[in-house]
Write an enzyme that holds these catalytic residues in place. Structure first.
Site, PDB file in Angstrom:
ATOM      1  N   ASP A 107       0.816  -1.252   0.093  1.00  0.00           N
ATOM      2  CA  ASP A 107      -0.012  -0.050  -0.059  1.00  0.00           C
ATOM      3  C   ASP A 107       0.973   1.192  -0.057  1.00  0.00           C
ATOM      4  O   ASP A 107       1.665   1.587   1.149  1.00  0.00           O
ATOM      5  CB  ASP A 107      -0.884  -0.318   1.361  1.00  0.00           C
ATOM      6  CG  ASP A 107      -1.664   1.207   1.275  1.00  0.00           C
ATOM      7  OD1 ASP A 107      -1.623   2.086   0.580  1.00  0.00           O
ATOM      8  OD2 ASP A 107      -2.541   1.172   2.436  1.00  0.00           O
ATOM      9  N   GLY A 130      -9.363   4.675  -5.781  1.00  0.00           N
ATOM     10  CA  GLY A 130      -8.238   4.179  -6.023  1.00  0.00           C
ATOM     11  C   GLY A 130      -7.020   4.898  -5.014  1.00  0.00           C
ATOM     12  O   GLY A 130      -7.324   5.169  -3.900  1.00  0.00           O
ATOM     13  N   VAL A 131      -5.737   4.996  -5.537  1.00  0.00           N
ATOM     14  CA  VAL A 131      -4.639   5.477  -4.897  1.00  0.00           C
ATOM     15  C   VAL A 131      -4.867   6.942  -4.492  1.00  0.00           C
ATOM     16  O   VAL A 131      -4.475   7.160  -3.445  1.00  0.00           O
ATOM     17  CB  VAL A 131      -3.420   5.751  -5.989  1.00  0.00           C
ATOM     18  CG1 VAL A 131      -2.174   5.971  -5.147  1.00  0.00           C
ATOM     19  CG2 VAL A 131      -3.357   4.225  -6.518  1.00  0.00           C
ATOM     20  N   ASP A 132      -5.630   7.683  -5.232  1.00  0.00           N
ATOM     21  CA  ASP A 132      -5.911   9.063  -4.910  1.00  0.00           C
ATOM     22  C   ASP A 132      -6.745   9.272  -3.632  1.00  0.00           C
ATOM     23  O   ASP A 132      -6.230   9.938  -2.859  1.00  0.00           O
ATOM     24  CB  ASP A 132      -6.665   9.639  -6.366  1.00  0.00           C
ATOM     25  CG  ASP A 132      -6.573  11.298  -6.470  1.00  0.00           C
ATOM     26  OD1 ASP A 132      -5.816  11.748  -5.502  1.00  0.00           O
ATOM     27  OD2 ASP A 132      -7.153  11.646  -7.348  1.00  0.00           O
ATOM     28  N   SER A 178      -2.424   4.492 -14.145  1.00  0.00           N
ATOM     29  CA  SER A 178      -3.635   4.572 -15.409  1.00  0.00           C
ATOM     30  C   SER A 178      -4.009   3.008 -15.250  1.00  0.00           C
ATOM     31  O   SER A 178      -4.848   2.925 -16.364  1.00  0.00           O
ATOM     32  CB  SER A 178      -3.093   4.591 -16.537  1.00  0.00           C
ATOM     33  OG  SER A 178      -3.022   6.207 -16.901  1.00  0.00           O
ATOM     34  N   THR A 179      -3.564   2.061 -14.544  1.00  0.00           N
ATOM     35  CA  THR A 179      -4.207   0.791 -14.649  1.00  0.00           C
ATOM     36  C   THR A 179      -5.467   0.279 -13.749  1.00  0.00           C
ATOM     37  O   THR A 179      -5.847  -0.655 -13.588  1.00  0.00           O
ATOM     38  CB  THR A 179      -3.048  -0.290 -14.186  1.00  0.00           C
ATOM     39  OG1 THR A 179      -2.476  -0.157 -12.872  1.00  0.00           O
ATOM     40  CG2 THR A 179      -1.822  -0.080 -15.301  1.00  0.00           C
ATOM     41  N   GLY A 180      -5.751   1.369 -13.089  1.00  0.00           N
ATOM     42  CA  GLY A 180      -7.226   1.169 -12.286  1.00  0.00           C
ATOM     43  C   GLY A 180      -8.299   1.689 -12.973  1.00  0.00           C
ATOM     44  O   GLY A 180      -8.691   1.318 -14.121  1.00  0.00           O
ATOM     45  N   TYR A 214      -8.415   4.199 -14.914  1.00  0.00           N
ATOM     46  CA  TYR A 214      -8.319   4.548 -16.369  1.00  0.00           C
ATOM     47  C   TYR A 214      -8.004   3.828 -17.327  1.00  0.00           C
ATOM     48  O   TYR A 214      -7.767   3.819 -18.359  1.00  0.00           O
ATOM     49  CB  TYR A 214      -6.954   5.631 -16.223  1.00  0.00           C
ATOM     50  CG  TYR A 214      -7.276   7.129 -15.845  1.00  0.00           C
ATOM     51  CD1 TYR A 214      -8.566   7.141 -15.601  1.00  0.00           C
ATOM     52  CD2 TYR A 214      -6.089   7.760 -15.901  1.00  0.00           C
ATOM     53  CE1 TYR A 214      -8.801   8.471 -15.006  1.00  0.00           C
ATOM     54  CE2 TYR A 214      -6.756   9.431 -15.185  1.00  0.00           C
ATOM     55  CZ  TYR A 214      -8.000   9.614 -14.925  1.00  0.00           C
ATOM     56  OH  TYR A 214      -8.202  11.024 -14.647  1.00  0.00           O
TER      57      TYR A 214
HETATM   58  N1  AR6 Z   1      -1.355   1.635  -3.047  1.00  0.00           N
HETATM   59  C1  AR6 Z   1      -0.845   1.157  -4.256  1.00  0.00           C
HETATM   60  N2  AR6 Z   1      -1.566   0.849  -5.443  1.00  0.00           N
HETATM   61  C2  AR6 Z   1      -2.938   0.966  -5.238  1.00  0.00           C
HETATM   62  C3  AR6 Z   1      -3.668   1.367  -3.995  1.00  0.00           C
HETATM   63  C4  AR6 Z   1      -2.711   1.870  -3.066  1.00  0.00           C
HETATM   64  N3  AR6 Z   1      -3.190   2.072  -1.806  1.00  0.00           N
HETATM   65  N4  AR6 Z   1      -4.837   1.582  -4.111  1.00  0.00           N
HETATM   66  C5  AR6 Z   1      -5.134   1.105  -5.328  1.00  0.00           C
HETATM   67  N5  AR6 Z   1      -3.864   0.855  -6.054  1.00  0.00           N
HETATM   68  P1  AR6 Z   1      -6.146   4.053  -9.863  1.00  0.00           P
HETATM   69  P2  AR6 Z   1      -5.693   5.327 -12.511  1.00  0.00           P
HETATM   70  C6  AR6 Z   1      -3.514   0.643  -7.420  1.00  0.00           C
HETATM   71  O1  AR6 Z   1      -7.609   3.633 -10.055  1.00  0.00           O
HETATM   72  O2  AR6 Z   1      -5.868   3.944 -12.989  1.00  0.00           O
HETATM   73  C7  AR6 Z   1      -9.057   8.051  -9.392  1.00  0.00           C
HETATM   74  O3  AR6 Z   1     -10.239   8.351  -9.136  1.00  0.00           O
HETATM   75  C8  AR6 Z   1      -4.640  -0.064  -8.337  1.00  0.00           C
HETATM   76  O4  AR6 Z   1      -5.050  -1.611  -8.089  1.00  0.00           O
HETATM   77  O5  AR6 Z   1      -5.896   4.549  -8.480  1.00  0.00           O
HETATM   78  O6  AR6 Z   1      -4.363   6.191 -12.724  1.00  0.00           O
HETATM   79  C9  AR6 Z   1      -8.151   9.337  -9.739  1.00  0.00           C
HETATM   80  O7  AR6 Z   1      -9.030  10.612  -9.189  1.00  0.00           O
HETATM   81  C10 AR6 Z   1      -4.269   0.080  -9.717  1.00  0.00           C
HETATM   82  O8  AR6 Z   1      -3.362  -0.988 -10.245  1.00  0.00           O
HETATM   83  O9  AR6 Z   1      -5.642   4.876 -10.704  1.00  0.00           O
HETATM   84  C11 AR6 Z   1      -8.307   9.657 -11.135  1.00  0.00           C
HETATM   85  O10 AR6 Z   1      -9.461   9.988 -11.616  1.00  0.00           O
HETATM   86  C12 AR6 Z   1      -3.430   1.601  -9.739  1.00  0.00           C
HETATM   87  O11 AR6 Z   1      -3.093   1.529  -8.292  1.00  0.00           O
HETATM   88  C13 AR6 Z   1      -8.397   8.030 -11.702  1.00  0.00           C
HETATM   89  O12 AR6 Z   1      -8.749   7.271 -10.341  1.00  0.00           O
HETATM   90  C14 AR6 Z   1      -3.908   2.639 -10.332  1.00  0.00           C
HETATM   91  O13 AR6 Z   1      -5.163   2.682 -10.032  1.00  0.00           O
HETATM   92  C15 AR6 Z   1      -6.924   7.688 -12.011  1.00  0.00           C
HETATM   93  O14 AR6 Z   1      -7.035   6.478 -12.600  1.00  0.00           O
END
Ligand code: AR6
Length: 174
Positions: free
Chosen positions: A16, A38-40, A123-125, A127
């Site tokens: 995490d 997600g991460v954000d 970008s892999t969640g 997006y």
């Molecule tokens: N630590 C590490 N990786 C994580 C965590 C964590 N705590 N939580 C999720 N992931 P995403 P995106 C992984 O959706 O695709 C948001 O709403 C997750 O499994 O967080 O770039 C933003 O505000 C995935 O593999 O980011 C944007 O609008 C990866 O992090 C949009 O999502 C990225 O998933 C960005 O989308």
């Protein structure tokens, strides 16, 4: 696992990113820097409202670019907010924009004398970027940068779960 690139360490871990103790962690942000899931969502939740206050002052960030704020209550001193592309099939500049999001994050680190940084898989969640392709671009971009910038001593990819970890492990050039 760990590999040495020039004078730096490139490491893959399953975990995490909000718990990371590197000087900076990278957020998978949107171009409005508005927060989200997600991460954000996790970073703003753990880091507290100060980070969003700074994001509001900055106002936004184009896709492929990155901006920096402090880390609020996180262990990391800084958060670098990177905006990866939304995946639309791969023919709309997504590979270049994803590479650029990684490179510009590293530039923000160098400019701010940050020598350790953790990335999520941008970008892999939400997006939708296929993780195998994204992993190859992520690793290639970081490796190219480290070959020319020995001031960054440690880059850690913090991958959320065994599947993401395995995808990055498989994409690591040998
Ligand atoms: N630590 C590490 N990786 C994580 C965590 C964590 N705590 N939580 C999720 N992931 P995403 P995106 C992984 O959706 O695709 C948001 O709403 C997750 O499994 O967080 O770039 C933003 O505000 C995935 O593999 O980011 C944007 O609008 C990866 O992090 C949009 O999502 C990225 O998933 C960005 O989308």
């Amino acid at each position: 696992m760990k590999v040495i690139i020039n004078k730096s360490i490139l490491e893959l871990v399953d975990g995490d990113i909000t718990k990371e103790e590197t000087e900076a962690i990278v957020n998978a942000a949107n171009s409005g820097l508005r927060g989200g899931g997600g991460v954000d969502g996790a970073i703003h939740r753990v880091g507290g409202p100060q980070i969003m206050e700074e994001c509001r002052k900055i106002g936004g960030c184009p896709t492929g670019d990155a901006v920096i704020t402090t880390g609020g209550k996180l262990k990391a001193k800084y958060v670098i907010h990177a905006v990866g592309p939304v995946y639309h099939g791969g023919n709309r500049g997504e590979p270049e924009l994803l590479a650029s999001a990684y490179q510009n994050s590293l530039r923000r680190a160098s400019e701010n004398v940050i020598n350790s940084i953790s990335f999520p898989s941008l970008s892999t969640g939400a997006y939708g970027y296929p993780i195998d392709a994204a992993a190859r671009i992520a690793l290639k971009s970081v490796i190219e940068y480290l070959k020319e910038h020995e001031e960054i001593r440690l880059v850690r990819f913090v991958l959320f779960g065994a599947d993401a970890y395995r995808a990055y492990e498989a994409a690591l050039p040998t």
